[in-house]
Design a protein around this motif. Structure first.
Motif, PDB file in Angstrom:
ATOM      1  N   CYS A 117     -55.959   4.763   4.785  1.00 33.03           N
ATOM      2  CA  CYS A 117     -55.987   5.475   6.058  1.00 33.03           C
ATOM      3  C   CYS A 117     -56.349   4.390   7.279  1.00 33.03           C
ATOM      4  N   ALA A 118     -56.914   3.167   7.091  1.00 31.24           N
ATOM      5  CA  ALA A 118     -56.809   2.299   8.087  1.00 31.24           C
ATOM      6  C   ALA A 118     -55.417   1.480   8.424  1.00 31.24           C
ATOM      7  N   SER A 119     -54.594   1.353   7.225  1.00 30.14           N
ATOM      8  CA  SER A 119     -53.214   1.135   7.475  1.00 30.14           C
ATOM      9  C   SER A 119     -52.387   1.981   8.266  1.00 30.14           C
ATOM     10  N   MET A 120     -52.690   3.284   7.914  1.00 30.00           N
ATOM     11  CA  MET A 120     -51.976   4.537   8.262  1.00 30.00           C
ATOM     12  C   MET A 120     -52.331   4.661   9.900  1.00 30.00           C
ATOM     13  N   LEU A 121     -53.266   4.415  10.298  1.00 31.42           N
ATOM     14  CA  LEU A 121     -53.680   4.520  11.425  1.00 31.42           C
ATOM     15  C   LEU A 121     -53.082   3.494  12.485  1.00 31.42           C
ATOM     16  N   ASN A 126     -51.012   8.292  16.710  1.00 29.29           N
ATOM     17  CA  ASN A 126     -51.513   9.489  17.133  1.00 29.29           C
ATOM     18  C   ASN A 126     -51.452  10.749  16.194  1.00 29.29           C
ATOM     19  N   PHE A 127     -51.472  10.668  14.972  1.00 26.51           N
ATOM     20  CA  PHE A 127     -51.721  11.798  13.999  1.00 26.51           C
ATOM     21  C   PHE A 127     -53.236  12.178  14.047  1.00 26.51           C
ATOM     22  N   LYS A 135     -62.864   5.926  14.835  1.00 29.11           N
ATOM     23  CA  LYS A 135     -63.951   5.253  15.335  1.00 29.11           C
ATOM     24  C   LYS A 135     -64.581   4.753  13.930  1.00 29.11           C
ATOM     25  N   ALA A 136     -64.629   5.409  13.001  1.00 28.13           N
ATOM     26  CA  ALA A 136     -65.197   4.680  11.776  1.00 28.13           C
ATOM     27  C   ALA A 136     -64.287   3.868  10.839  1.00 28.13           C
ATOM     28  N   LEU A 137     -62.868   3.765  11.519  1.00 29.15           N
ATOM     29  CA  LEU A 137     -61.976   3.037  10.689  1.00 29.15           C
ATOM     30  C   LEU A 137     -61.582   1.556  11.632  1.00 29.15           C
ATOM     31  N   ILE A 138     -62.235   1.616  12.887  1.00 26.16           N
ATOM     32  CA  ILE A 138     -62.184   0.447  13.609  1.00 26.16           C
ATOM     33  C   ILE A 138     -62.262  -0.883  13.139  1.00 26.16           C
ATOM     34  N   GLY A 139     -63.439  -1.020  12.108  1.00 25.86           N
ATOM     35  CA  GLY A 139     -63.915  -2.180  11.544  1.00 25.86           C
ATOM     36  C   GLY A 139     -62.963  -2.784  10.407  1.00 25.86           C
ATOM     37  N   GLU A 150     -63.052  -4.905  19.547  1.00 29.77           N
ATOM     38  CA  GLU A 150     -62.628  -4.465  20.796  1.00 29.77           C
ATOM     39  C   GLU A 150     -61.153  -4.828  21.245  1.00 29.77           C
ATOM     40  N   GLU A 151     -60.413  -5.456  20.568  1.00 25.65           N
ATOM     41  CA  GLU A 151     -58.893  -5.629  20.809  1.00 25.65           C
ATOM     42  C   GLU A 151     -58.368  -4.399  19.946  1.00 25.65           C
ATOM     43  N   VAL A 152     -58.730  -4.113  18.896  1.00 25.42           N
ATOM     44  CA  VAL A 152     -58.339  -2.816  18.166  1.00 25.42           C
ATOM     45  C   VAL A 152     -58.539  -1.594  18.829  1.00 25.42           C
TER      46      VAL A 152
END
Length: 162
Positions: A117-121, A126-127, A135-139, A150-152
């Motif tokens: 899911c992180a790779s897909m995001l 925009n999906f 928010k949960a996948l930022i890390g 922060e950059e992500v």
């Protein structure tokens, strides 16, 4: 009856005198050991390979080489997961159940799906489904891209506004 058993053991000894006989024998023994858990094992392998495919897609998207490190990591994951499942299949055989292996495999599948899911995001910011998890996948994304969180967040906000 005794003649048939004698004939069987004669053939078995003949087969086990070759290296390929031992390889096939071990293959059949492992197949028998994992037989009741074949779907779970297939699912773990498939989700791990899907995560590797999404990782390759992110590498290509970011203009980086798809390094052999990803292949080694995938092989390492499959080896670790295989050992874990081997142990829990044994536990399940001991207690005459499939619950322990199913729970461990479910955890493995969820971890690999989270990584996917992180790779897909990264690829599709925009999906809607992926945006709900943003928010949960930022890390996880920051770890994959080796940049600060922060950059992500900033890049995802920009892509979302495009």
């Amino acid at each position: 009856m005794i003649h048939q058993l004698t004939h069987f053991f004669d053939k078995l000894i003949h087969i086990l005198q070759t290296p390929w006989g031992w390889v096939l024998g071990l293959g059949f023994a492992l197949g028998n050991y994992f037989a009741a858990h074949s779907f779970i094992i297939f699912l773990v392998v498939a989700v791990t390979l899907i995560d590797a495919a999404w990782g390759i897609a992110v590498s290509i998207h970011c203009g980086r080489f798809t390094r052999s490190e990803l292949g080694r990591l995938t092989i390492a994951k499959l080896a670790v997961y295989g050992c874990v499942i081997f142990v829990f299949v044994g536990l399940d055989k001991f207690i005459d159940s499939t619950l322990a292996t199913s729970l461990v495999a479910a955890a493995i599948v969820l971890v690999e799906f989270w990584s996917s899911c992180a790779s897909m995001l990264i690829l599709f910011p925009n999906f809607l489904f992926l945006r709900l998890l943003k928010k949960a996948l930022i890390g996880e994304i920051a770890s994959k891209l080796k940049i600060p969180e922060e950059e992500v967040m900033k890049v995802l906000e920009e892509k979302e506004n495009e």
